[in-house]
Write a protein that holds these residues in place. Structure first.
Motif, PDB file in Angstrom:
ATOM      1  N   THR A  39       0.786  -1.215  -0.117  1.00  0.00           N
ATOM      2  CA  THR A  39      -0.026   0.068   0.064  1.00  0.00           C
ATOM      3  C   THR A  39       0.768   1.164   0.005  1.00  0.00           C
ATOM      4  N   GLU A  40       2.062   1.211  -0.559  1.00  0.00           N
ATOM      5  CA  GLU A  40       2.900   2.277  -0.504  1.00  0.00           C
ATOM      6  C   GLU A  40       3.116   2.860  -2.001  1.00  0.00           C
ATOM      7  N   ASN A  41       3.310   4.242  -1.901  1.00  0.00           N
ATOM      8  CA  ASN A  41       3.862   4.776  -3.114  1.00  0.00           C
ATOM      9  C   ASN A  41       5.565   4.404  -3.071  1.00  0.00           C
ATOM     10  N   PHE A  42       6.170   4.092  -4.129  1.00  0.00           N
ATOM     11  CA  PHE A  42       7.691   3.880  -4.112  1.00  0.00           C
ATOM     12  C   PHE A  42       8.274   4.146  -5.585  1.00  0.00           C
ATOM     13  N   ALA A  76      -8.448  -0.656  -6.787  1.00  0.00           N
ATOM     14  CA  ALA A  76      -8.779  -0.137  -7.979  1.00  0.00           C
ATOM     15  C   ALA A  76      -8.107  -0.920  -9.306  1.00  0.00           C
ATOM     16  N   GLY A  77      -7.740  -1.993  -9.067  1.00  0.00           N
ATOM     17  CA  GLY A  77      -7.114  -2.759 -10.075  1.00  0.00           C
ATOM     18  C   GLY A  77      -5.987  -3.038 -10.281  1.00  0.00           C
ATOM     19  N   LEU A  78      -5.285  -2.379  -9.142  1.00  0.00           N
ATOM     20  CA  LEU A  78      -3.735  -2.628  -9.054  1.00  0.00           C
ATOM     21  C   LEU A  78      -3.242  -3.845  -8.643  1.00  0.00           C
ATOM     22  N   GLU A  79      -3.767  -4.520  -7.843  1.00  0.00           N
ATOM     23  CA  GLU A  79      -3.295  -5.795  -7.219  1.00  0.00           C
ATOM     24  C   GLU A  79      -3.340  -6.904  -8.552  1.00  0.00           C
ATOM     25  N   GLY A 116       8.255   2.603 -10.661  1.00  0.00           N
ATOM     26  CA  GLY A 116       7.750   2.779  -9.394  1.00  0.00           C
ATOM     27  C   GLY A 116       6.193   2.650  -9.187  1.00  0.00           C
ATOM     28  N   ARG A 117       5.367   2.852  -8.221  1.00  0.00           N
ATOM     29  CA  ARG A 117       4.183   2.792  -8.123  1.00  0.00           C
ATOM     30  C   ARG A 117       3.625   4.057  -7.322  1.00  0.00           C
ATOM     31  N   TYR A 118       2.354   4.526  -7.846  1.00  0.00           N
ATOM     32  CA  TYR A 118       1.799   5.806  -7.145  1.00  0.00           C
ATOM     33  C   TYR A 118       0.249   5.113  -6.803  1.00  0.00           C
ATOM     34  N   CYS A 119       0.014   5.041  -5.547  1.00  0.00           N
ATOM     35  CA  CYS A 119      -1.454   4.458  -5.319  1.00  0.00           C
ATOM     36  C   CYS A 119      -1.906   5.323  -4.246  1.00  0.00           C
ATOM     37  N   CYS A 120      -1.498   6.486  -3.835  1.00  0.00           N
ATOM     38  CA  CYS A 120      -2.261   7.251  -2.933  1.00  0.00           C
ATOM     39  C   CYS A 120      -1.549   8.592  -2.912  1.00  0.00           C
ATOM     40  N   PRO A 121      -2.398   9.775  -2.751  1.00  0.00           N
ATOM     41  CA  PRO A 121      -1.910  10.925  -2.887  1.00  0.00           C
ATOM     42  C   PRO A 121      -0.967  11.365  -1.664  1.00  0.00           C
ATOM     43  N   GLU A 122      -0.765  10.387  -0.441  1.00  0.00           N
ATOM     44  CA  GLU A 122      -0.061  10.784   0.717  1.00  0.00           C
ATOM     45  C   GLU A 122       0.773   9.435   0.812  1.00  0.00           C
ATOM     46  N   ALA A 123       1.936   9.797   1.066  1.00  0.00           N
ATOM     47  CA  ALA A 123       3.098   8.384   0.943  1.00  0.00           C
ATOM     48  C   ALA A 123       2.801   7.452   2.138  1.00  0.00           C
ATOM     49  N   SER A 124       2.226   8.097   3.353  1.00  0.00           N
ATOM     50  CA  SER A 124       1.974   7.538   4.427  1.00  0.00           C
ATOM     51  C   SER A 124       0.834   6.338   4.120  1.00  0.00           C
ATOM     52  N   CYS A 125       0.087   6.582   3.103  1.00  0.00           N
ATOM     53  CA  CYS A 125      -1.146   5.740   2.925  1.00  0.00           C
ATOM     54  C   CYS A 125      -0.856   4.257   2.695  1.00  0.00           C
ATOM     55  N   HIS A 185      -6.528   7.012 -10.591  1.00  0.00           N
ATOM     56  CA  HIS A 185      -6.559   5.882  -9.446  1.00  0.00           C
ATOM     57  C   HIS A 185      -5.000   5.148  -9.632  1.00  0.00           C
ATOM     58  N   PRO A 186      -4.836   4.190  -8.573  1.00  0.00           N
ATOM     59  CA  PRO A 186      -3.653   3.769  -8.584  1.00  0.00           C
ATOM     60  C   PRO A 186      -2.932   3.131  -9.961  1.00  0.00           C
ATOM     61  N   PHE A 187      -1.523   3.603 -10.185  1.00  0.00           N
ATOM     62  CA  PHE A 187      -0.964   3.015 -11.521  1.00  0.00           C
ATOM     63  C   PHE A 187       0.680   2.902 -11.247  1.00  0.00           C
ATOM     64  N   LEU A 188       1.050   1.807 -12.047  1.00  0.00           N
ATOM     65  CA  LEU A 188       2.603   1.845 -12.236  1.00  0.00           C
ATOM     66  C   LEU A 188       3.332   2.733 -13.156  1.00  0.00           C
TER      67      LEU A 188
END
Length: 417
Positions: free
Chosen positions: A63-66, A279-282, A408-417, A390-393
């Motif tokens: 569940t992290e942006n990285f 949101a389809g990411l998994e 990388g992955r972006y799945c949430c506007p806040e890195a702590s999500c 919504h979440p994307f690679l």
């Protein structure tokens, strides 16, 4: 000042192209077809390693942006491979996918030239290093063999007797070489009298698009973290001709957005299915294999279309020790000083890799160099809407060779999500 300390500081002075590039067409500056053909196996191997590590990150950081830079790992690991023998070499070679790569030194030398040319026009900073403690007395033969393909990657320094000083110098140098963006990769106490060899990489990119987004059109939008949860985010707007592919049977959208100069681009992979807890990411990440990646992103399958794009502004920075990831991929002996064989590097026993520390950062804004002009085609060409809400690679790759600079992955506007 001791010789080793002087050598350490002097080598930091220039991460730059130091080799004349005779592998390019003199009129265009591009790589010749014969060179590109020769490097196919090399780039395929780097892509395979990128996918291996990417897969590990998607599994471990659910569940992290990285973000990470595969080329930083490839360089430092290949330099270690160059000095390894026996089973240590066999394990590293397999993880690097170098079994069929005949001249990886040439590949890295040519890739380094590409990176330097891009860095001269875009805010791309790439630092890759292999530090060996001076007590192991690297042989002259090994040092000389690294000078051309790895002009600034090998560092022979005194870590064991001045660990904190070495750590501070390394951190200061990374900060300087990344223009202050990447800091404090090595935490206090990480280096000590037991540190033999350190793999390190740091990369930063401030995106500058080929087509700039109109800042006046950026506005707050909604980012769908999953089917029930949303968060506000600043969304940028652009209408331009872009490469896009939709794979209906997989509910998958692939978008390629060029950066200034067209040498590198951002590839976005996003599911159309947003009606689940990711949101389809998994599902997308489960399906992400090397074979599928090469199939999905084949440039010949991408359509050049007029796209109305909505893309979030975002910034990500990640730091990590890849030692456990590399062990899980099959590198074990290299991290065990009792069995590690780096006799091609040093005749002193006990040399092993102590840490594999990496960080990477990216900053995506509206910045660009050109204004997209689609007015002539407005009524002649259908428009595809692509809302990245919504979440994307994402991957940043070199257009000519398909080398992956960042994943990388972006799945949430806040890195702590």
């Amino acid at each position: 000042m001791a010789l080793a300390s002087w050598h350490f500081r002097s080598r930091w002075s220039s991460d730059q192209c130091q080799n004349p590039d005779t592998n390019r067409n003199p009129s265009t500056g591009t790589l010749t077809d014969s060179i590109l053909k020769k490097m196919e196996g090399f780039h395929q191997a780097n892509t395979a390693l990128s996918m291996d590590i990417f897969k590990k990150f998607t599994e471990q950081r659910k569940t992290e942006n990285f973000i990470f830079s595969p080329i930083c790992l490839s360089y430092s690991l290949a330099l270690g491979f160059k000095g390894s023998k026996g089973n240590t070499a066999t394990e590293i070679e397999k993880v690097l996918h170098f079994e069929k790569v005949k001249d990886y030194d040439f590949g890295f030398q040519t890739l380094n030239s590409d990176i330097c040319k891009i860095s001269a026009t875009l805010p791309l900073k790439v630092v890759k290093r292999l530090y060996v403690d001076s007590s192991f007395n690297c042989t002259k033969e090994f040092i000389n063999s690294t000078k051309k393909p790895y002009p600034s990657e090998l560092e022979i320094i005194d870590i064991k007797t001045r660990a904190e000083e070495a750590r501070n110098q390394i951190n200061a140098s990374i900060k300087e070489l990344t223009d202050g963006h990447m800091q404090n990769l090595l935490s206090e106490g990480l280096l000590n009298e037991n540190t033999n060899m350190l793999m390190l990489g740091s990369a930063y990119f401030k995106g500058c698009w080929l087509y700039k987004f109109n800042e006046s059109e950026t506005k707050e939008g909604v980012f769908h973290i999953n089917k029930t949860e949303t968060k506000p985010i600043q969304m940028m707007q652009l209408e331009a001709r872009l490469s896009i592919r939709s794979i209906k049977e997989l509910n998958l959208v692939i978008l390629d957005i060029p950066f200034a100069g067209k040498h590198i681009s951002m590839l976005i992979l996003m599911s159309k299915n947003t009606e689940d807890d990711s949101a389809g990411l998994e599902k997308l990440e489960q399906d992400l294999t090397l074979e599928n990646y090469l199939n999905w992103t084949n440039p010949s399958m991408m359509a050049n279309s007029k796209v109305k794009l909505t893309l979030p502004k975002f910034k990500i920075e990640s730091s990590y020790d890849l030692k456990d990831n590399l062990r899980s991929l099959g590198i074990n002996d290299a991290f065990d000083e009792e069995v590690a064989d780096f006799s091609g590097m040093s005749e002193t026993k006990g040399l092993s890799i102590s840490q594999a520390m990496y960080n990477a950062g990216i900053d995506i804004t509206e910045d660009g160099t050109e204004t997209a002009d689609v007015t002539k085609e407005r009524y002649l060409m259908p428009k595809t809407e692509c809302n990245v809400d919504h979440p994307f690679l994402f991957l940043i790759r070199h257009k000519k060779t398909q080398s992956i600079f960042f994943c990388g992955r972006y799945c949430c506007p806040e890195a702590s999500c």
